[in-house]
Write an enzyme that holds these catalytic residues in place. Structure first.
Site, mmCIF file in Angstrom:
data_model
loop_
_atom_site.group_PDB
_atom_site.id
_atom_site.type_symbol
_atom_site.label_atom_id
_atom_site.label_comp_id
_atom_site.label_asym_id
_atom_site.label_seq_id
_atom_site.Cartn_x
_atom_site.Cartn_y
_atom_site.Cartn_z
ATOM 1 N N HIS A 25 51.862 -3.224 25.366
ATOM 2 C CA HIS A 25 52.107 -4.547 24.788
ATOM 3 C C HIS A 25 51.962 -5.587 25.898
ATOM 4 C CE1 HIS A 25 54.274 -3.121 21.045
ATOM 5 N NE2 HIS A 25 54.466 -2.065 21.808
ATOM 6 N N ASP A 73 48.669 -7.777 18.024
ATOM 7 C CA ASP A 73 49.700 -7.033 17.293
ATOM 8 C C ASP A 73 49.898 -7.708 15.935
ATOM 9 O OD1 ASP A 73 52.334 -5.076 18.287
ATOM 10 O OD2 ASP A 73 52.438 -6.160 16.376
ATOM 11 N N ILE A 74 49.944 -6.921 14.890
ATOM 12 C CA ILE A 74 50.028 -7.460 13.526
ATOM 13 C C ILE A 74 51.415 -8.057 13.225
ATOM 14 C CG2 ILE A 74 50.771 -5.398 12.235
ATOM 15 C CD1 ILE A 74 47.833 -7.678 11.287
ATOM 16 N N HIS A 115 49.726 2.814 23.827
ATOM 17 C CA HIS A 115 49.382 1.389 23.765
ATOM 18 C C HIS A 115 50.320 0.594 24.660
ATOM 19 C CE1 HIS A 115 52.189 2.264 20.477
ATOM 20 N NE2 HIS A 115 52.678 1.052 20.650
HETATM 21 P P1 5GP Z 1 55.568 0.754 19.338
HETATM 22 O O1 5GP Z 1 54.914 2.057 18.895
HETATM 23 O O2 5GP Z 1 55.192 0.390 20.739
HETATM 24 O O3 5GP Z 1 57.047 0.781 19.126
HETATM 25 O O4 5GP Z 1 55.029 -0.412 18.400
HETATM 26 C C1 5GP Z 1 53.794 -0.348 17.758
HETATM 27 C C2 5GP Z 1 53.249 -1.748 17.576
HETATM 28 O O5 5GP Z 1 52.043 -1.658 16.836
HETATM 29 C C3 5GP Z 1 54.179 -2.687 16.815
HETATM 30 O O6 5GP Z 1 54.401 -3.867 17.600
HETATM 31 C C4 5GP Z 1 53.418 -2.985 15.514
HETATM 32 O O7 5GP Z 1 53.581 -4.310 15.067
HETATM 33 C C5 5GP Z 1 51.972 -2.689 15.894
HETATM 34 N N1 5GP Z 1 51.180 -2.217 14.771
HETATM 35 C C6 5GP Z 1 51.495 -1.201 13.930
HETATM 36 N N2 5GP Z 1 50.522 -1.001 13.019
HETATM 37 C C7 5GP Z 1 49.551 -1.915 13.299
HETATM 38 C C8 5GP Z 1 48.288 -2.205 12.697
HETATM 39 O O8 5GP Z 1 47.843 -1.591 11.726
HETATM 40 N N3 5GP Z 1 47.561 -3.218 13.254
HETATM 41 C C9 5GP Z 1 48.004 -3.920 14.345
HETATM 42 N N4 5GP Z 1 47.220 -4.894 14.800
HETATM 43 N N5 5GP Z 1 49.209 -3.676 14.929
HETATM 44 C C10 5GP Z 1 49.966 -2.683 14.416
#
Ligand code: 5GP
Length: 134
Positions: free
Chosen positions: A95, A29-30, A93
Site C-alpha cells: 500500500h 485501491d478500490i 501487495h
Molecule cells: P490487505 O489484504 O492488505 O488487508 O488489503 C487489501 C486491499 O485491497 C484493501 O485495501 C482493498 O480495498 C483492496 N482491494 C480488494 N479488492 C480489490 C479490487 O478488486 N480492486 C482494487 N482496486 N482493490 C481491491
C-alpha cells in the site's frame, strides 16, 4: 494461487492502473484510506511478501519509488507511507498512502467511497506526474 489481483493483472477485472511493466502492476485501491492510495503488486502469484524470490522483492521497491514520488506532490501530505498487510487479499501487495499523521495508516478507519469521476481524477494526476518525471 490465483487471487482477485491476478484477475486484475489478466484484465478480467478492471482497475485504475497507474504503472505496469513485465513484473509489476500499480493500481488504485478500490476502498482507499486517502485519495492517492495505490497498491503495487508483483505479477507473480505469491501470497506473503517475504516469500517472494529475493530479486522480485528488491525490484518491487524500485518499481514503487517513482509512484511514491508522484503521490507526494499530487496529494499534499507529510510523506508517502508504505505498508504491507495482506490479510484480505492473498497476493502480495504494497500500500502506498499519502500520510498526514500516524492515523493515516490506520486500516480499521472507514474507507473513502470515491465516484468513478474521482478515481479518474486521481489516476490522471498520478499518470501526469509520472509522465513529467521521465
Ligand atoms: P490487505 O489484504 O492488505 O488487508 O488489503 C487489501 C486491499 O485491497 C484493501 O485495501 C482493498 O480495498 C483492496 N482491494 C480488494 N479488492 C480489490 C479490487 O478488486 N480492486 C482494487 N482496486 N482493490 C481491491
Amino acid at each position: 494461487m490465483a487471487s482477485i489481483f491476478s484477475k486484475i493483472i489478466a484484465g478480467i477485472i478492471p482497475a485504475y492502473k497507474i504503472a505496469e511493466d513485465a513484473d509489476f502492476l500499480a493500481f488504485l485501491d478500490i476502498n482507499p484510506l486517502a485519495k492517492g492510495h495505490t497498491l503495487v503488486i508483483p505479477k507473480m502469484e505469491v501470497d506473503k511478501a517475504f516469500d517472494l524470490p529475493k530479486d522480485v522483492l528488491a525490484k518491487w521497491l524500485v518499481f514503487a519509488q517513482p509512484i511514491a514520488h508522484a503521490i507526494e506532490p499530487e496529494f499534499p501530505c507529510n510523506r508517502c507511507g508504505i505498508s504491507v498487510v495482506g490479510l484480505e487479499v492473498p497476493h502480495a501487495h504494497m500500500h502506498l498512502i499519502p500520510l498526514q499523521d500516524i492515523g493515516s495508516m490506520n486500516f480499521s478507519r472507514p474507507k473513502l467511497t470515491l465516484s468513478s469521476e474521482e478515481f479518474l481524477e486521481v489516476q490522471t494526476k498520478l499518470l501526469g506526474a509520472l509522465e513529467r518525471s521521465k
